[in-house]
Design a protein around this motif. Structure first.
Motif, PDB file in Angstrom:
ATOM      1  N   ASN A 370     -78.559  29.164  71.382  1.00 35.82           N
ATOM      2  CA  ASN A 370     -78.737  27.298  71.004  1.00 35.82           C
ATOM      3  C   ASN A 370     -80.234  26.772  71.246  1.00 35.82           C
ATOM      4  O   ASN A 370     -80.828  26.019  70.470  1.00 35.82           O
ATOM      5  CB  ASN A 370     -77.909  25.951  71.080  1.00 35.82           C
ATOM      6  N   ALA A 371     -80.606  26.529  72.237  1.00 40.83           N
ATOM      7  CA  ALA A 371     -82.234  26.163  73.023  1.00 40.83           C
ATOM      8  C   ALA A 371     -83.082  27.343  72.321  1.00 40.83           C
ATOM      9  O   ALA A 371     -84.162  26.394  71.418  1.00 40.83           O
ATOM     10  CB  ALA A 371     -81.549  25.854  74.250  1.00 40.83           C
ATOM     11  N   ALA A 372     -83.218  28.202  72.351  1.00 38.90           N
ATOM     12  CA  ALA A 372     -83.922  29.166  71.472  1.00 38.90           C
ATOM     13  C   ALA A 372     -83.964  28.379  70.548  1.00 38.90           C
ATOM     14  O   ALA A 372     -85.456  29.334  69.607  1.00 38.90           O
ATOM     15  CB  ALA A 372     -83.714  30.507  71.682  1.00 38.90           C
ATOM     16  N   SER A 373     -83.387  28.565  69.501  1.00 38.57           N
ATOM     17  CA  SER A 373     -83.530  28.221  68.210  1.00 38.57           C
ATOM     18  C   SER A 373     -83.213  26.679  67.899  1.00 38.57           C
ATOM     19  O   SER A 373     -83.249  26.475  66.353  1.00 38.57           O
ATOM     20  CB  SER A 373     -81.962  28.544  67.952  1.00 38.57           C
ATOM     21  N   GLY A 374     -83.382  25.954  68.566  1.00 41.31           N
ATOM     22  CA  GLY A 374     -83.263  23.915  68.248  1.00 41.31           C
ATOM     23  C   GLY A 374     -82.524  23.687  68.262  1.00 41.31           C
ATOM     24  O   GLY A 374     -82.430  22.591  67.481  1.00 41.31           O
ATOM     25  N   THR A 375     -81.145  24.289  67.995  1.00 35.45           N
ATOM     26  CA  THR A 375     -79.656  23.742  67.652  1.00 35.45           C
ATOM     27  C   THR A 375     -79.189  23.085  68.855  1.00 35.45           C
ATOM     28  O   THR A 375     -77.704  23.087  69.014  1.00 35.45           O
ATOM     29  CB  THR A 375     -79.157  24.607  67.207  1.00 35.45           C
ATOM     30  N   LEU A 376     -79.722  22.723  70.320  1.00 32.45           N
ATOM     31  CA  LEU A 376     -79.159  22.211  71.602  1.00 32.45           C
ATOM     32  C   LEU A 376     -78.584  21.501  71.376  1.00 32.45           C
ATOM     33  O   LEU A 376     -79.206  20.559  70.988  1.00 32.45           O
ATOM     34  CB  LEU A 376     -79.756  22.700  72.765  1.00 32.45           C
ATOM     35  N   THR A 377     -76.715  21.230  71.574  1.00 23.80           N
ATOM     36  CA  THR A 377     -76.188  20.502  71.520  1.00 23.80           C
ATOM     37  C   THR A 377     -76.532  19.208  72.780  1.00 23.80           C
ATOM     38  O   THR A 377     -76.418  19.985  73.514  1.00 23.80           O
ATOM     39  CB  THR A 377     -74.909  20.091  70.546  1.00 23.80           C
ATOM     40  N   LEU A 378     -75.689  18.313  73.099  1.00 27.51           N
ATOM     41  CA  LEU A 378     -75.290  16.958  73.910  1.00 27.51           C
ATOM     42  C   LEU A 378     -73.940  17.623  74.795  1.00 27.51           C
ATOM     43  O   LEU A 378     -73.691  18.337  76.188  1.00 27.51           O
ATOM     44  CB  LEU A 378     -75.028  16.015  73.844  1.00 27.51           C
ATOM     45  N   GLN A 379     -73.396  18.654  73.221  1.00 27.38           N
ATOM     46  CA  GLN A 379     -71.839  19.050  74.077  1.00 27.38           C
ATOM     47  C   GLN A 379     -72.738  20.035  74.250  1.00 27.38           C
ATOM     48  O   GLN A 379     -71.609  20.815  76.053  1.00 27.38           O
ATOM     49  CB  GLN A 379     -70.928  19.268  72.785  1.00 27.38           C
ATOM     50  N   ASP A 380     -72.779  21.239  73.851  1.00 24.24           N
ATOM     51  CA  ASP A 380     -73.792  21.966  74.472  1.00 24.24           C
ATOM     52  C   ASP A 380     -74.154  22.068  76.305  1.00 24.24           C
ATOM     53  O   ASP A 380     -73.467  23.273  77.306  1.00 24.24           O
ATOM     54  CB  ASP A 380     -74.441  23.022  73.762  1.00 24.24           C
ATOM     55  N   GLN A 381     -75.047  21.547  76.231  1.00 26.10           N
ATOM     56  CA  GLN A 381     -75.143  20.567  77.780  1.00 26.10           C
ATOM     57  C   GLN A 381     -74.421  20.935  78.425  1.00 26.10           C
ATOM     58  O   GLN A 381     -74.349  20.913  79.566  1.00 26.10           O
ATOM     59  CB  GLN A 381     -76.245  20.529  78.211  1.00 26.10           C
TER      60      GLN A 381
END
Length: 496
Positions: A370-381
C-alpha cells in the motif's frame, strides 16, 4: 625405550589412519559399501520423482540398479525473500533450494536440463554426486529455450549438493541455484517418521536487511562475503509460523541439510534438541549425541533425532546474529503430550522467537504494497507495527506497553513519548543511556540503538505505539524517519 616409543607411535598412526569399521563410533553398519558399479540398469526406465522443499521424494525401495530419467528446468523468477521484499532468484525447478533428487547407488541417471525460454541467462549444473568433468557442468551448458542431456552412474552413496557452475559461478549460486541429490545405499536408509529437506544460503542485496521492494544482487557485497540475508529454503519465514515443519512426540525425524553458500559455513543447530546421529559432510561415517554440526559451503549432512517433548523447536545457524538479524531461523513444531520427567517448562517465549513467532507477517507485506501504491493508511501502519513490535520491543517494554517497574519505562500512557515524536524517532535510532523520567518515575537503564530497523519499520512500530494503550495517537511516516536518520549518529557506548 626408543624402539618401544617408535613402535607405539607406529601403532597409533595406523589406528588414526585406518577407516572406521563396525563397532567404532562412525559407521552405520559393518562393511559399508565403497564406490561400486552394480552392473547395467535393469527393467524399464524410471521417471524420477522430484519434490519441492521441504518435501523429500519417497524411498527408492528397489533391489536392482535402474535407468532413472531426471527432468529439471531452470526458471528465473521474482519471489519474496522477506516480508515486503522481493528478489529475482535463479532456480532449479522454480524453488530455492531446487528440486530434491533421489536415486539408488548404481543407478544410471539420464539427466535433462532445460532452460526456460523466458530466461535471460545461460545455465548448467554441477552435481557433486557425479564422477566426471565438472560434475556434469561440462556437458550441460544450456542457453535459454534449449535443453541439454547427459548421463552418469551414481557410484557413491551419500547426500550431495548440486549447483549451477556457469560464470560468474558465485553469482549463479548466490541467486539460489543449488539443491540436493540423495544417492541411497542399495539396502536403503532406515525407516523414520518424517524426512525433510532444508538448505541454507547467503544472499547479497543492494538494500539493507528487510529494505522493501525489489532488491538487486550486489556483487561487491558477495565478493566481500558480507551477506544481507542468511536463509533456510530461500526466504525469511520459509519454515516458520504456519509453514513450520511438523512432527509429533516420540517420532524419528531425518533432516537432509545442505549449504548452498556461496560463501558461509553453517553451524547448524536445533535449540532444545540433541541429534541422535549426524552423517557429517554427507558421507558414510556418523557421530552420535551432537549439539551443533558444521556444514561447509557446498556440503551437506544427514541429521536424525527423536522428538521427546512438545513445543516449538528453533532451527538456527548458531553464528547467532545470522539467525536473529539476517533470517537464518526455522521452526519444528512438535505436538503431543507433555513429559514432565524430561522437561517441566513452558512453551518457547514469543519474544525469544522474535517476530517469527506469529503465523506470518502478512500485515507488513500489505503495508509495504500500500505504501508503494500511495494508499497506505494509519490502520495499515498500526497492524504492521504491532507484528514488528512483538518481535523487536516487547521483551523489554512488554506486550501491553507496561515496561518493567524500575527497569524499563512504560510506553503506555507515556508523557515522554507523546510530548515529542521526533525525539521518539531519535531514541529508536540512537538509543538512550542514563536517567530519564517517564510518567513521574525515574528510570536509569540502557536502550541500545535499533538502527538496524528500516525507515518503514521504525515508522510503523512508533505509529502502533502512539495509537495503543491510551496514548494520544499520531502517525509517523517513513520519510520522517529517513530525514532524522540522515542527521543522526549513534552515540558511543556510555555516552549520555
Amino acid at each position: 625405550m626408543i624402539k618401544t616409543a617408535c613402535a607405539m607411535l607406529a601403532v597409533a598412526t595406523a589406528l588414526v589412519s585406518a577407516p572406521m569399521t563396525a563397532g567404532a563410533a562412525g559407521n552405520d553398519k559393518a562393511g559399508a559399501k565403497s564406490a561400486g558399479d552394480f552392473g547395467p540398469p535393469q527393467g524399464a526406465p524410471i521417471q524420477a520423482v522430484l519434490t519441492s522443499p521441504p518435501n523429500v521424494p519417497p524411498p527408492v525401495n528397489r533391489k536392482y540398479p535402474a535407468k532413472v530419467i531426471v527432468n529439471l528446468e531452470v526458471i528465473e523468477k521474482e519471489m519474496p525473500i522477506s516480508e515486503g521484499v522481493t528478489y529475482t532468484f535463479w532456480t532449479f525447478g522454480g524453488t530455492v533450494p531446487g528440486s530434491f533428487i533421489r536415486v539408488r547407488q548404481g543407478d544410471t541417471v539420464e539427466f535433462h536440463l532445460k532452460n526456460h525460454p523466458a530466461n535471460k541467462m545461460p545455465h548448467n549444473i554441477d552435481l557433486h554426486g557425479v564422477t566426471g568433468p565438472g560434475g556434469g557442468a561440462a556437458s550441460s551448458f544450456t542457453a535459454p529455450g534449449h535443453e541439454s542431456q547427459f548421463s552418469f552412474k551414481a557410484l557413491n552413496e551419500g547426500i550431495y549438493v548440486y549447483h549451477c557452475a556457469t560464470a560468474p559461478v558465485g553469482m549463479h549460486i548466490g541467486n539460489g541455484m543449488y539443491g540436493l541429490i540423495l544417492v541411497e545405499p542399495p539396502e536403503g536408509l532406515p525407516a523414520v517418521d518424517h524426512e525433510y529437506y532444508v538448505m541454507q544460503g547467503d544472499f547479497y542485496t543492494t538494500g539493507k536487511y528487510r529494505e522493501k521492494g525489489l532488491q538487486p544482487f550486489d556483487m561487491e557485497k558477495a565478493i566481500d562475503e558480507k551477506p544481507t540475508y542468511v536463509l533456510f529454503n530461500g526466504a525469511e519465514g520459509a519454515l516458520t509460523g504456519d509453514k513450520a515443519l511438523k512432527a509429533k512426540t516420540n517420532e524419528k525425524i531425518r533432516l537432509f541439510v545442505g549449504n548452498g553458500g556461496p560463501n558461509l559455513v553453517s553451524s547448524f543447530h536445533v535449540i532444545g534438541a540433541i541429534f541422535d546421529k549426524v552423517r557429517f559432510e554427507g558421507g558414510t561415517n556418523f557421530q552420535k549425541n551432537v549439539q551443533t554440526t558444521l556444514i561447509p559451503a557446498g556440503g551437506a549432512a544427514v541429521v536424525e533425532y527423536t522428538t521427546k517433548v512438545p513445543g516449538s523447536f528453533v532451527m538456527v545457524d548458531h553464528s547467532i546474529f545470522r539467525a536473529f538479524n539476517k533470517g537464518a531461523l526455522a521452526i519444528i513444531k512438535v505436538d503431543g503430550a507433555e513429559n514432565k520427567a524430561i522437561y517441566s517448562g513452558k512453551e518457547v517465549d514469543a519474544v525469544y522467537l522474535g517476530d517469527r513467532a506469529g503465523p506470518n507477517l502478512a500485515a507488513v507485506t500489505k503495508a509495504t504494497a500500500n505504501a508503494a501504491s500511495g494508499t497506505l493508511t494509519l490502520q495499515d501502519q498500526v497492524l504492521a507495527g504491532k507484528a514488528l513490535f512483538e518481535g523487536t520491543c516487547s521483551v523489554c517494554h512488554q506486550s501491553n506497553g507496561a515496561g518493567l517497574p524500575g527497569v524499563f519505562p512504560p510506553l503506555a500512557k507515556s508523557d515522554y513519548l507523546n510530548a515529542d515524536h521526533q525525539r521518539a524517532i531519535k531514541v529508536v535510532l540512537q538509543g538512550l543511556n542514563g536517567k530519564v523520567t517517564v510518567n513521574g518515575n525515574e528510570f536509569n537503564s540502557v536502550m541500545p540503538p535499533m538502527n538496524q530497523l528500516n525507515d518503514d519499520e521504525v515508522a510503523n512500530i512508533l505509529t502502533y505505539v502512539l495509537n495503543s494503550w491510551d496514548n494520544k495517537g499520531g502517525q509517523i511516516k517513513s520519510d520522517d524517519v529517513k530525514a532524522i536518520r540522515a542527521k543522526t549518529t549513534v552515540k558511543a557506548s556510555g555516552e549520555h
